[in-house]
Design a protein around this motif. Structure first.
Motif, mmCIF file in Angstrom:
data_model
loop_
_atom_site.group_PDB
_atom_site.id
_atom_site.type_symbol
_atom_site.label_atom_id
_atom_site.label_comp_id
_atom_site.label_asym_id
_atom_site.label_seq_id
_atom_site.Cartn_x
_atom_site.Cartn_y
_atom_site.Cartn_z
ATOM 1 N N ASP A 2 0.723 -0.903 0.353
ATOM 2 C CA ASP A 2 -0.069 -0.181 -0.113
ATOM 3 C C ASP A 2 0.900 1.313 -0.131
ATOM 4 O O ASP A 2 1.655 1.584 1.164
ATOM 5 N N ARG A 3 1.200 1.994 -1.239
ATOM 6 C CA ARG A 3 1.875 3.127 -1.150
ATOM 7 C C ARG A 3 1.353 3.909 -0.571
ATOM 8 O O ARG A 3 1.670 5.575 -1.109
ATOM 9 N N ARG A 4 -0.415 4.364 -0.242
ATOM 10 C CA ARG A 4 -0.557 5.075 -0.025
ATOM 11 C C ARG A 4 -0.474 5.934 1.126
ATOM 12 O O ARG A 4 0.405 5.113 1.929
ATOM 13 N N ARG A 62 -6.202 9.765 2.904
ATOM 14 C CA ARG A 62 -5.250 9.584 2.122
ATOM 15 C C ARG A 62 -4.618 9.288 0.870
ATOM 16 O O ARG A 62 -5.610 9.306 1.033
ATOM 17 N N THR A 64 -2.213 8.928 -3.118
ATOM 18 C CA THR A 64 -1.131 7.843 -3.376
ATOM 19 C C THR A 64 -0.984 9.116 -4.793
ATOM 20 O O THR A 64 -1.606 9.769 -5.157
#
Length: 193
Positions: A2-4, A62, A64
């Motif tokens: 999860d790159r958020r 949140r 990305t």
């Protein structure tokens, strides 16, 4: 993965000193004026921390980040050159001690002083290091090596340092000296995350 990442815009007011921030806000850094970022994606913890501080003029969300060459990326909010130098200096300073520790060449009094020193130095890293996942860092990033060095020194010197503290306390109260025990790095590192 999860790159958020958690993003937190703030008002014009300057934030409280770092020591006053709850742990959930400790890794926030300003990316732009009014926009703070964190490598953590725990929005609920950030909301609770802001409420604890009485901050009402903020939004937690949140997002990305898009791969956009030439534009500023969220990780640009941290000084990774300084962080690398700090880890490298830690390694350079404490590797010789590790060699002596492995050889059994450190006595109880020195163990107490050295263990306290290594902890005092290590505890600065949570304020510097955003804790980005390894896949977002260079392959030769020194964090893991520095952490392993810290853990081995801290844990290996624990029993010797405990002996010295017991000796000191026993001079004043032998019953209290029996209560002295050392901690292992795993307990401390778990509390810091």
């Amino acid at each position: 993965m999860d790159r958020r990442r958690l993003l937190h815009p703030r008002g014009a007011a300057r934030p409280a000193p770092r020591a006053a921030h709850p742990a959930a806000l400790a890794r926030l850094r300003p990316l732009y004026d009014g926009l703070w970022v964190s490598p953590a994606a725990n929005a609920a913890a950030a909301v609770a921390a802001l409420a604890e501080l009485g901050v009402t003029n903020a939004t937690v969300f949140r997002a990305t980040a898009a791969d956009a060459p030439g534009l500023r990326a969220p990780h640009d909010a941290w000084d990774f050159a300084l962080l690398r130098r700090s880890y490298d200096q830690f390694i350079e300073r404490y590797e010789p001690l590790l060699g002596r520790v492995r050889e059994g060449a450190v006595g109880a009094a020195e163990a107490l002083v050295a263990r306290t020193g290594v902890m005092d130095t290590w505890r600065t890293f949570p304020n510097l290091d955003p804790g980005l996942p390894a896949e977002l860092l260079p392959a030769d990033w020194p964090r893991a090596r520095a952490r392993d060095l810290f853990v081995e020194i801290y844990d290996t010197l624990g029993p010797l340092a405990e002996i010295r503290v017991k000796q000191i306390v026993a001079e004043f109260d032998p019953a209290l000296a029996r209560l002295v025990h050392h901690h292992r790095a795993g307990t401390i590192l778990a509390a810091a995350t």
